[in-house]
Design a protein around this motif. Structure first.
Motif, PDB file in Angstrom:
ATOM      1  N   LYS A  82     -10.535   0.642  -6.744  1.00 55.50           N
ATOM      2  CA  LYS A  82      -9.811   1.116  -7.934  1.00 55.50           C
ATOM      3  C   LYS A  82      -8.323   1.302  -7.638  1.00 55.50           C
ATOM      4  O   LYS A  82      -7.474   0.987  -8.471  1.00 55.50           O
ATOM      5  N   ILE A  83      -8.016   1.818  -6.447  1.00 56.42           N
ATOM      6  CA  ILE A  83      -6.601   1.970  -6.069  1.00 56.42           C
ATOM      7  C   ILE A  83      -5.951   0.601  -5.935  1.00 56.42           C
ATOM      8  O   ILE A  83      -4.819   0.390  -6.392  1.00 56.42           O
ATOM      9  N   GLU A  84      -6.657  -0.340  -5.338  1.00 55.59           N
ATOM     10  CA  GLU A  84      -6.127  -1.705  -5.174  1.00 55.59           C
ATOM     11  C   GLU A  84      -5.862  -2.346  -6.533  1.00 55.59           C
ATOM     12  O   GLU A  84      -4.804  -2.956  -6.749  1.00 55.59           O
ATOM     13  N   LEU A  85      -6.771  -2.194  -7.478  1.00 53.94           N
ATOM     14  CA  LEU A  85      -6.603  -2.745  -8.822  1.00 53.94           C
ATOM     15  C   LEU A  85      -5.378  -2.115  -9.502  1.00 53.94           C
ATOM     16  O   LEU A  85      -4.548  -2.819 -10.101  1.00 53.94           O
ATOM     17  N   ASN A 116      -0.486   9.569  -4.415  1.00 53.25           N
ATOM     18  CA  ASN A 116       0.786   8.970  -3.987  1.00 53.25           C
ATOM     19  C   ASN A 116       1.070   7.667  -4.735  1.00 53.25           C
ATOM     20  O   ASN A 116       2.229   7.369  -5.037  1.00 53.25           O
ATOM     21  N   ALA A 117       0.023   6.903  -5.037  1.00 54.96           N
ATOM     22  CA  ALA A 117       0.213   5.674  -5.815  1.00 54.96           C
ATOM     23  C   ALA A 117       0.721   6.000  -7.215  1.00 54.96           C
ATOM     24  O   ALA A 117       1.602   5.315  -7.744  1.00 54.96           O
ATOM     25  N   VAL A 118       0.193   7.059  -7.817  1.00 49.01           N
ATOM     26  CA  VAL A 118       0.648   7.477  -9.149  1.00 49.01           C
ATOM     27  C   VAL A 118       2.095   7.982  -9.078  1.00 49.01           C
ATOM     28  O   VAL A 118       2.909   7.680  -9.960  1.00 49.01           O
ATOM     29  N   LYS A 119       2.433   8.722  -8.018  1.00 52.75           N
ATOM     30  CA  LYS A 119       3.823   9.176  -7.849  1.00 52.75           C
ATOM     31  C   LYS A 119       4.763   7.982  -7.713  1.00 52.75           C
ATOM     32  O   LYS A 119       5.865   7.976  -8.266  1.00 52.75           O
TER      33      LYS A 119
END
Length: 168
Positions: A82-85, A116-119
């Motif tokens: 999900k993070i990769e997508l 961190n990805a959302v930030k």
């Protein structure tokens, strides 16, 4: 004069385990020996019969641990996917997409990576859509909002008014 244990004692053409102990009289003089013998086959069978439940319990424990490990690994791989997508969409310029909440609420390293990805996504939005000096939305942001408003007008049949001001 000392007790002793022997394996490989042959009695009537059959192998035995044997234990010998001396017998003493009241004066401490050795007057004989006492022995006990059991066929090796019986001892091995009894030992296997005793050990087998422990082996089976250990094997069952490994199977249960394996299922828990598979479930944990599946959960990790699903979260990483999900993070990769999400990061793939951000890399292609889709800065408005949301990361699955279940991944970002996790209390482990994967949850930290998700947050961190959302930030990073929010930082990119700031860099791309706002003027660094004034903090106001820029032309690129205005074009995006205009396209979104036009899409809403055509799909939802909503009236639209547009006012543009440019201050230099």
């Amino acid at each position: 004069g000392q007790p002793a244990f022997y394996d490989g004692v042959e009695i009537e053409n059959e192998m035995h385990f044997a234990y010998y102990t001396p017998i003493f009289d009241a004066k401490g003089k050795c007057i004989g020996m006492l022995s006990v013998a059991k066929p090796t086959k019986e001892v091995v069978h009894s030992k296997m019969k005793s050990i087998m439940p422990i082996v089976l319990l250990g094997f069952a424990g490994m199977i249960v641990a394996g299922f828990f490990s598979l479930g944990f690994a599946k959960d990790l791989v699903n979260g990483i996917g999900k993070i990769e997508l999400f990061l793939g969409k951000v890399a292609k310029g889709n800065l408005s997409d949301d990361l699955d909440y279940a991944v970002s609420k996790r209390e482990d390293e994967l949850g930290n990576m998700a947050r961190n990805a959302v930030k990073m996504q929010k930082s990119l939005i700031e860099l791309v859509e706002k003027d660094p000096l004034t903090g106001l939305y820029n032309r690129r942001s205005a074009e995006k909002k205009l396209k979104e408003a036009y899409r809403n007008k055509t799909t939802k049949n909503i009236n639209m008014h547009l006012v543009i001001g440019d201050i230099d």
